[in-house]
Each structure stands twice: as C-alpha cells, then as structure tokens.
Design a protein around this motif. Structure first.
Motif, PDB file in Angstrom:
ATOM      1  N   GLN A 198      42.244  41.075  63.742  1.00 35.76           N
ATOM      2  CA  GLN A 198      42.944  39.844  63.412  1.00 35.76           C
ATOM      3  C   GLN A 198      44.376  40.184  63.048  1.00 35.76           C
ATOM      4  OE1 GLN A 198      40.425  38.098  60.335  1.00 35.76           O
ATOM      5  NE2 GLN A 198      39.591  36.684  61.856  1.00 35.76           N
ATOM      6  N   LEU A 199      45.303  39.400  63.564  1.00 36.46           N
ATOM      7  CA  LEU A 199      46.724  39.615  63.324  1.00 36.46           C
ATOM      8  C   LEU A 199      47.302  38.427  62.565  1.00 36.46           C
ATOM      9  CD1 LEU A 199      47.715  40.868  66.889  1.00 36.46           C
ATOM     10  CD2 LEU A 199      47.266  42.266  64.874  1.00 36.46           C
ATOM     11  N   VAL A 200      48.135  38.712  61.573  1.00 34.18           N
ATOM     12  CA  VAL A 200      48.772  37.658  60.789  1.00 34.18           C
ATOM     13  C   VAL A 200      50.265  37.947  60.694  1.00 34.18           C
ATOM     14  CG1 VAL A 200      48.902  36.467  58.587  1.00 34.18           C
ATOM     15  CG2 VAL A 200      46.681  37.236  59.463  1.00 34.18           C
ATOM     16  N   GLU A 201      51.060  37.015  61.204  1.00 32.08           N
ATOM     17  CA  GLU A 201      52.506  37.146  61.119  1.00 32.08           C
ATOM     18  C   GLU A 201      53.021  36.511  59.825  1.00 32.08           C
ATOM     19  OE1 GLU A 201      51.469  36.144  65.477  1.00 32.08           O
ATOM     20  OE2 GLU A 201      50.906  35.491  63.467  1.00 32.08           O
ATOM     21  N   SER A 202      54.113  37.063  59.323  1.00 29.38           N
ATOM     22  CA  SER A 202      54.774  36.485  58.150  1.00 29.38           C
ATOM     23  C   SER A 202      56.248  36.852  58.198  1.00 29.38           C
ATOM     24  CB  SER A 202      54.142  37.000  56.855  1.00 29.38           C
ATOM     25  OG  SER A 202      54.283  38.400  56.750  1.00 29.38           O
ATOM     26  N   GLY A 203      57.023  36.218  57.349  1.00 31.63           N
ATOM     27  CA  GLY A 203      58.430  36.543  57.239  1.00 31.63           C
ATOM     28  C   GLY A 203      59.369  35.557  57.888  1.00 31.63           C
ATOM     29  N   GLY A 204      58.814  34.562  58.567  1.00 34.12           N
ATOM     30  CA  GLY A 204      59.667  33.562  59.183  1.00 34.12           C
ATOM     31  C   GLY A 204      60.309  32.658  58.149  1.00 34.12           C
ATOM     32  N   GLY A 205      61.222  31.821  58.617  1.00 38.41           N
ATOM     33  CA  GLY A 205      61.875  30.885  57.716  1.00 38.41           C
ATOM     34  C   GLY A 205      63.132  30.330  58.325  1.00 38.41           C
ATOM     35  N   SER A 220      69.766  37.416  58.774  1.00 38.73           N
ATOM     36  CA  SER A 220      68.704  38.351  59.147  1.00 38.73           C
ATOM     37  C   SER A 220      67.363  37.908  58.594  1.00 38.73           C
ATOM     38  CB  SER A 220      69.018  39.752  58.595  1.00 38.73           C
ATOM     39  OG  SER A 220      70.212  40.275  59.123  1.00 38.73           O
ATOM     40  N   LEU A 221      66.326  38.305  59.298  1.00 46.07           N
ATOM     41  CA  LEU A 221      64.950  38.137  58.844  1.00 46.07           C
ATOM     42  C   LEU A 221      64.157  39.349  59.284  1.00 46.07           C
ATOM     43  CD1 LEU A 221      64.042  34.428  59.760  1.00 46.07           C
ATOM     44  CD2 LEU A 221      64.283  35.355  57.454  1.00 46.07           C
ATOM     45  N   ARG A 222      63.120  39.664  58.544  1.00 42.50           N
ATOM     46  CA  ARG A 222      62.188  40.704  58.973  1.00 42.50           C
ATOM     47  C   ARG A 222      60.797  40.100  59.075  1.00 42.50           C
ATOM     48  NH1 ARG A 222      60.236  46.453  56.323  1.00 42.50           N
ATOM     49  NH2 ARG A 222      59.121  45.038  54.910  1.00 42.50           N
ATOM     50  N   LEU A 223      60.282  40.099  60.267  1.00 39.75           N
ATOM     51  CA  LEU A 223      58.925  39.610  60.494  1.00 39.75           C
ATOM     52  C   LEU A 223      57.928  40.759  60.351  1.00 39.75           C
ATOM     53  CD1 LEU A 223      59.426  37.329  63.625  1.00 39.75           C
ATOM     54  CD2 LEU A 223      59.773  36.800  61.207  1.00 39.75           C
ATOM     55  N   SER A 224      56.763  40.420  59.839  1.00 43.92           N
ATOM     56  CA  SER A 224      55.684  41.395  59.709  1.00 43.92           C
ATOM     57  C   SER A 224      54.472  40.910  60.489  1.00 43.92           C
ATOM     58  CB  SER A 224      55.296  41.583  58.245  1.00 43.92           C
ATOM     59  OG  SER A 224      56.357  42.100  57.494  1.00 43.92           O
ATOM     60  N   CYS A 225      53.765  41.857  61.041  1.00 47.20           N
ATOM     61  CA  CYS A 225      52.515  41.584  61.753  1.00 47.20           C
ATOM     62  C   CYS A 225      51.467  42.494  61.120  1.00 47.20           C
ATOM     63  CB  CYS A 225      52.677  41.871  63.232  1.00 47.20           C
ATOM     64  SG  CYS A 225      51.146  41.780  64.198  1.00 47.20           S
ATOM     65  N   VAL A 246      53.188  46.054  61.764  1.00 47.76           N
ATOM     66  CA  VAL A 246      54.322  46.204  62.671  1.00 47.76           C
ATOM     67  C   VAL A 246      55.396  45.221  62.236  1.00 47.76           C
ATOM     68  CG1 VAL A 246      55.096  45.996  65.067  1.00 47.76           C
ATOM     69  CG2 VAL A 246      52.861  46.981  64.556  1.00 47.76           C
ATOM     70  N   TYR A 247      56.644  45.641  62.356  1.00 49.75           N
ATOM     71  CA  TYR A 247      57.761  44.833  61.884  1.00 49.75           C
ATOM     72  C   TYR A 247      58.713  44.494  63.035  1.00 49.75           C
ATOM     73  CZ  TYR A 247      56.144  46.869  57.513  1.00 49.75           C
ATOM     74  OH  TYR A 247      55.367  47.274  56.451  1.00 49.75           O
ATOM     75  N   LEU A 248      59.411  43.397  62.862  1.00 46.63           N
ATOM     76  CA  LEU A 248      60.503  43.038  63.755  1.00 46.63           C
ATOM     77  C   LEU A 248      61.689  42.658  62.883  1.00 46.63           C
ATOM     78  CD1 LEU A 248      61.293  42.679  66.763  1.00 46.63           C
ATOM     79  CD2 LEU A 248      60.833  40.231  66.447  1.00 46.63           C
ATOM     80  N   GLN A 249      62.656  43.568  62.814  1.00 44.77           N
ATOM     81  CA  GLN A 249      63.886  43.295  62.062  1.00 44.77           C
ATOM     82  C   GLN A 249      64.841  42.549  62.981  1.00 44.77           C
ATOM     83  OE1 GLN A 249      64.739  44.040  58.764  1.00 44.77           O
ATOM     84  NE2 GLN A 249      66.557  42.801  59.219  1.00 44.77           N
TER      85      GLN A 249
END
Length: 122
Positions: A3-10, A17-22, A79-82
């Motif tokens: 199961q994957l859960v994304e967070s960090g949006g806004g 800048s934002l950093r998304l996490s998975c 996993v991150y997306l900066q």
C-alpha cells in the motif's frame, strides 16, 4: 499487500517548494522501482519522475528537469519528490506507483497511491 500513501501536497506560491513523500506499508520497498505521476484537470496522466529499486538510476520528464529531484530512503520505506521553482502548470494531483518489473515514465506500474493535491497559485 503493498500500500502506498502520498503526503506533502498543498498550496504554494509560484517559485516555492514542496516535498512529496510516498510511504509504503505492507511490504518493503527495497525491491520496487517507484514512479511519480501527475494528472491535472482535463489532462492525461503524465509521468514526472522515476527511480530504480536501488536508487542508482533516475528519470525526469522534460517539464520538470532541473527543478524536481526524486530520492528514496529504503530504511524508512519512503520515496520523496522534492519540487522546487514550482509553476502554476505544476498544479495537479500527484501519485506514486510501484513495480518490481517496470521502470520508466510510461511504465505499467502495479500499485498506486491515492494521490496528493499540489496547487501552485498566487
């Protein structure tokens, strides 16, 4: 089951800048290639970036090269997306996806998260 859960949006202003996490649960991400995708209203889903299971290889869409950076911390199963220098056209729902076999920006990933909204606006 993975199961994957994304967070960090806004909501962020242009240039911000934002950093998304998975984050993964259920199984370890060590064996999985991970991709980040996005879909804006009325547009097709677009591959943004991807990273191999060991973090050695990465790919980026031309639209985000030099602004976005993908990384992973297998010890944290995340996993991150900066995302830097954000533009209004980056506004979309961002999804992460995992596959043991496929790696790429158009690959048929097996497992998908629910997505996190990113809105770039002043």
């Amino acid at each position: 089951q993975l199961q994957l859960v994304e967070s960090g949006g806004g909501l962020v202003q242009p240039g911000g800048s934002l950093r998304l996490s998975c984050a993964a649960s259920g199984v370890t991400l060590d064996d999985y290639h991970i991709g980040w995708f996005r879909q804006a209203p009325g547009k097709e889903r677009e591959g943004v970036s991807c990273i191999t299971y060991n973090g050695i290889n990465t790919k980026y869409a031309d639209s985000v090269k030099g602004r976005f950076t993908i990384s992973r911390d297998n010890a944290k199963n995340t996993v991150y997306l900066q995302m830097n220098s954000l533009k209004p056209e980056d506004t979309a729902i961002y999804y992460c996806a995992a596959s043991k076999l496929y790696y790429g920006l158009n690959s048929p990933y097996d497992s998908w998260g629910q997505g996190t909204q990113v809105t770039v606006s002043s």
